[in-house]
Design a protein around this motif. Structure first.
Motif, short mmCIF file in Angstrom:
data_model
loop_
_atom_site.label_atom_id
_atom_site.label_comp_id
_atom_site.label_asym_id
_atom_site.label_seq_id
_atom_site.Cartn_x
_atom_site.Cartn_y
_atom_site.Cartn_z
N THR A 1 0.83 -1.20 0.00
CA THR A 1 0.00 0.00 0.00
C THR A 1 0.87 1.25 0.00
O THR A 1 0.61 2.20 -0.73
N TRP A 2 1.92 1.24 0.82
CA TRP A 2 2.82 2.39 0.88
C TRP A 2 3.50 2.60 -0.47
O TRP A 2 3.60 3.74 -0.94
N LEU A 3 3.96 1.51 -1.09
CA LEU A 3 4.60 1.65 -2.41
C LEU A 3 3.61 2.16 -3.45
O LEU A 3 3.95 2.99 -4.29
N GLY A 4 2.39 1.66 -3.40
CA GLY A 4 1.37 2.11 -4.34
C GLY A 4 1.01 3.57 -4.15
O GLY A 4 0.88 4.33 -5.10
N LEU A 5 0.86 3.99 -2.90
CA LEU A 5 0.55 5.39 -2.62
C LEU A 5 1.72 6.29 -3.00
O LEU A 5 1.51 7.40 -3.49
N LYS A 6 2.93 5.83 -2.79
CA LYS A 6 4.10 6.62 -3.15
C LYS A 6 4.16 6.80 -4.66
O LYS A 6 4.47 7.88 -5.16
N LYS A 7 3.84 5.75 -5.40
CA LYS A 7 3.85 5.84 -6.85
C LYS A 7 2.76 6.78 -7.35
O LYS A 7 2.98 7.60 -8.23
N ILE A 8 1.57 6.68 -6.75
CA ILE A 8 0.46 7.55 -7.15
C ILE A 8 0.79 9.01 -6.81
O ILE A 8 0.54 9.91 -7.60
N ALA A 9 1.38 9.24 -5.63
CA ALA A 9 1.73 10.61 -5.23
C ALA A 9 2.79 11.18 -6.17
O ALA A 9 2.75 12.37 -6.49
N GLY A 10 3.71 10.36 -6.62
CA GLY A 10 4.73 10.83 -7.56
C GLY A 10 4.14 11.22 -8.90
O GLY A 10 4.61 12.13 -9.56
N GLN A 11 3.08 10.54 -9.30
CA GLN A 11 2.45 10.86 -10.58
C GLN A 11 1.59 12.11 -10.49
O GLN A 11 1.37 12.80 -11.47
N GLN A 12 1.10 12.45 -9.30
CA GLN A 12 0.19 13.58 -9.16
C GLN A 12 0.89 14.87 -8.74
O GLN A 12 0.23 15.88 -8.57
N GLN A 13 2.21 14.86 -8.59
CA GLN A 13 2.90 16.06 -8.09
C GLN A 13 2.86 17.21 -9.07
O GLN A 13 2.84 18.35 -8.67
N GLY A 14 2.86 16.94 -10.31
CA GLY A 14 2.81 18.04 -11.24
C GLY A 14 2.70 17.54 -12.66
O GLY A 14 2.99 16.38 -12.93
N PRO A 15 2.27 18.41 -13.57
CA PRO A 15 2.16 17.97 -14.95
C PRO A 15 3.54 17.77 -15.56
O PRO A 15 4.42 18.62 -15.43
N SER A 16 3.71 16.66 -16.18
CA SER A 16 4.98 16.40 -16.86
C SER A 16 4.85 16.80 -18.31
O SER A 16 3.79 17.18 -18.78
N ALA A 17 5.96 16.69 -19.01
CA ALA A 17 5.94 17.07 -20.42
C ALA A 17 5.05 16.15 -21.21
O ALA A 17 4.39 16.56 -22.15
N SER A 18 5.00 14.89 -20.82
CA SER A 18 4.18 13.94 -21.58
C SER A 18 2.70 14.20 -21.37
O SER A 18 1.89 13.98 -22.25
N SER A 19 2.32 14.68 -20.16
CA SER A 19 0.90 14.96 -19.94
C SER A 19 0.50 16.31 -20.54
O SER A 19 -0.66 16.55 -20.76
N ALA A 20 1.45 17.21 -20.75
CA ALA A 20 1.13 18.51 -21.32
C ALA A 20 0.98 18.42 -22.84
O ALA A 20 0.23 19.17 -23.43
N ARG A 21 1.69 17.51 -23.46
CA ARG A 21 1.64 17.42 -24.91
C ARG A 21 0.28 17.03 -25.47
O ARG A 21 -0.15 17.60 -26.46
#
Length: 161
Positions: free
Chosen positions: A111-131
């Protein structure tokens, strides 16, 4: 791809440990241990799987979601399968899946690893999500009219032309 590499390395390490321990304790003892843990794993899958399924059914009849029972059942099946696999590392991990306190620790770690991964994806828009947004904006400015195409309804029988 990283999971495939991890599984391959774990299997290779498991066989190395099996052969090195087998050379120390003997072939017959190693074979008996591997077969014994396999039968224990099969028995535990049957016994615990049925009881976990019964608890899940009771919770569903009570109108509750049996999430903990589903996780427990998956861990028990995974642990039993690891016990049936030949090797001492897989047996150790399989036993860890079967012991309730170790299983809870593994659930917390996952659960901790999954939440850490999700939190890392939600920290900010990356170049791939902006394109994709830039691509959609440029496409919508070029194409303001309706999109032409054919629509086929699956409810109606096909028409002959």
């Amino acid at each position: 791809m990283p999971i495939l590499i991890f599984i391959s390395l774990f299997t290779l390490l498991d066989f190395v440990v099996l052969f090195s321990i087998g050379s120390q304790i003997g072939l017959l003892t190693s074979l008996l241990l591997v077969l014994g843990t396999g039968f224990v794993g099969l028995h535990l899958i049957r016994k615990e799987g049925v009881s976990t399924f019964a608890r899940a059914r009771q919770r569903m009849q009570a109108g509750e979601i049996p999430s903990s029972e589903l996780l427990t059942g998956a861990a028990l099946i995974f642990g039993g399968a690891l016990l049936m696999a030949p090797g001492f590392l897989s047996d150790a991990l399989g036993l860890a899946c079967l012991i309730p306190s170790a299983r809870q620790l593994m659930f917390k770690a996952l659960t901790w690893l999954g939440l850490k991964k999700i939190a890392g994806q939600q920290q900010g828009p990356s170049a791939s999500s902006a394109r994709p947004n830039e691509y959609q904006n440029s496409q919508s400015s070029q194409q303001d009219g309706p999109i032409e195409g054919d629509f086929i309804s699956r409810d109606e029988p096909p028409r002959r032309r």
